[in-house]
Design a protein around this motif. Structure first.
Motif, mmCIF file in Angstrom:
data_model
loop_
_atom_site.group_PDB
_atom_site.id
_atom_site.type_symbol
_atom_site.label_atom_id
_atom_site.label_comp_id
_atom_site.label_asym_id
_atom_site.label_seq_id
_atom_site.Cartn_x
_atom_site.Cartn_y
_atom_site.Cartn_z
ATOM 1 N N GLY A 17 0.802 -1.217 0.000
ATOM 2 C CA GLY A 17 0.000 0.000 0.000
ATOM 3 C C GLY A 17 0.830 1.260 0.000
ATOM 4 O O GLY A 17 0.287 2.363 0.004
ATOM 5 N N THR A 22 2.957 0.172 -4.801
ATOM 6 C CA THR A 22 1.862 0.641 -5.651
ATOM 7 C C THR A 22 2.363 0.950 -7.057
ATOM 8 O O THR A 22 1.727 0.574 -8.056
ATOM 9 N N ALA A 52 -4.919 0.728 2.523
ATOM 10 C CA ALA A 52 -4.363 1.320 1.301
ATOM 11 C C ALA A 52 -4.105 0.240 0.257
ATOM 12 O O ALA A 52 -4.399 0.425 -0.930
ATOM 13 N N ALA A 53 -3.566 -0.886 0.689
ATOM 14 C CA ALA A 53 -3.299 -1.983 -0.242
ATOM 15 C C ALA A 53 -4.579 -2.461 -0.908
ATOM 16 O O ALA A 53 -4.606 -2.744 -2.115
ATOM 17 N N THR A 192 -2.361 5.676 -1.447
ATOM 18 C CA THR A 192 -1.260 5.013 -0.763
ATOM 19 C C THR A 192 -1.096 5.491 0.674
ATOM 20 O O THR A 192 -1.662 6.507 1.082
#
Length: 230
Positions: A17, A22, A52-53, A192
């Protein structure tokens, strides 16, 4: 999604993330791979990076996003897993307390097994040995040694001679270069997360925040998490 996986070769992407993983996910997609995203809940201080991931996995239209639980906090040895304070004095010489012992080694081992199960052609990892925190498992020497070990442990390599290469496209790229590459690929860095502390907004003082700020500034870009050049 599954139809895409059948039409395109697959790549397992180690996805934390953060900026690097990313960028690598977007790059793998741009290279024609169907993405099998692999993240780890390893006992890190916060779940913000896993959120975020998940957002990035959706953005790159991952065929699957697996989150594997491994209790690395149980072995200790890292401030990222709650053993000591997160350093905020800036990047220094030596290996910092935020290094998690054997983390990339373990993550890559799981990725190799996952790649063999789903028939992936490659494993992508976002490590760099240019401007980083000094982690020993982000170096070319480690990746070369790991590749040999992974081949020897692989059923398809032993039976068919087919390796699953570990691809580290950022290995010799600065973090500013990574940001420039990502922007050219259309990466949404607003998805991210880099801060070691978690929270609603980046702390701005941990090593990861400092490296991120320097990268966006050097790239002449705006970090969408803070809304201005840092």
């Amino acid at each position: 999604m599954q139809a895409q996986a059948n039409e395109r070769p697959g790549a397992v992407v180690l996805l934390s993330g953060g900026v690097d993983s990313t960028t690598v996910a977007y790059l793998a997609r741009a290279s024609g791979y169907a993405i099998y995203a692999l993240s780890f809940d390893y006992g890190q201080r916060h779940r913000r990076e896993l959120d975020a991931a998940a957002a990035v996995a959706r953005a790159v239209e991952a065929v699957e996003h697996r989150v594997v639980r491994i209790d690395l906090a149980g072995i200790g040895g890292s401030s990222l897993t709650g053993h000591g304070e997160i350093p905020t004095g800036g990047v220094t010489d030596g290996i910092p307390s935020t290094w998690v012992p054997a983390r990339n080694h373990i993550f890559l081992a799981v990725a190799s097994g996952y790649a063999e199960v789903v028939g992936a052609r490659a494993i992508y990892i976002g490590v760099s040995q240019v401007d980083y925190s000094g982690y020993p498992d982000c170096r070319a020497e480690f990746l070369e040694a790991y590749q040999r070990a992974a081949d020897l442990a692989s059923k398809q390599f032993v039976e068919e001679g087919r390796s699953i290469p570990v691809v580290a496209p950022l290995l010799h790229l600065s973090k500013a270069g990574t940001v420039r590459l990502g922007l050219a690929l259309g990466v949404d860095y607003g998805l991210t997360w880099s801060c070691y502390q978690g929270g609603e907004s980046p702390c701005g003082v941990c090593d990861s925040c400092r490296l991120r700020a320097e990268a966006f500034a050097a790239a002449g870009a705006v970090d969408p998490l803070v809304g201005r050049p840092r």
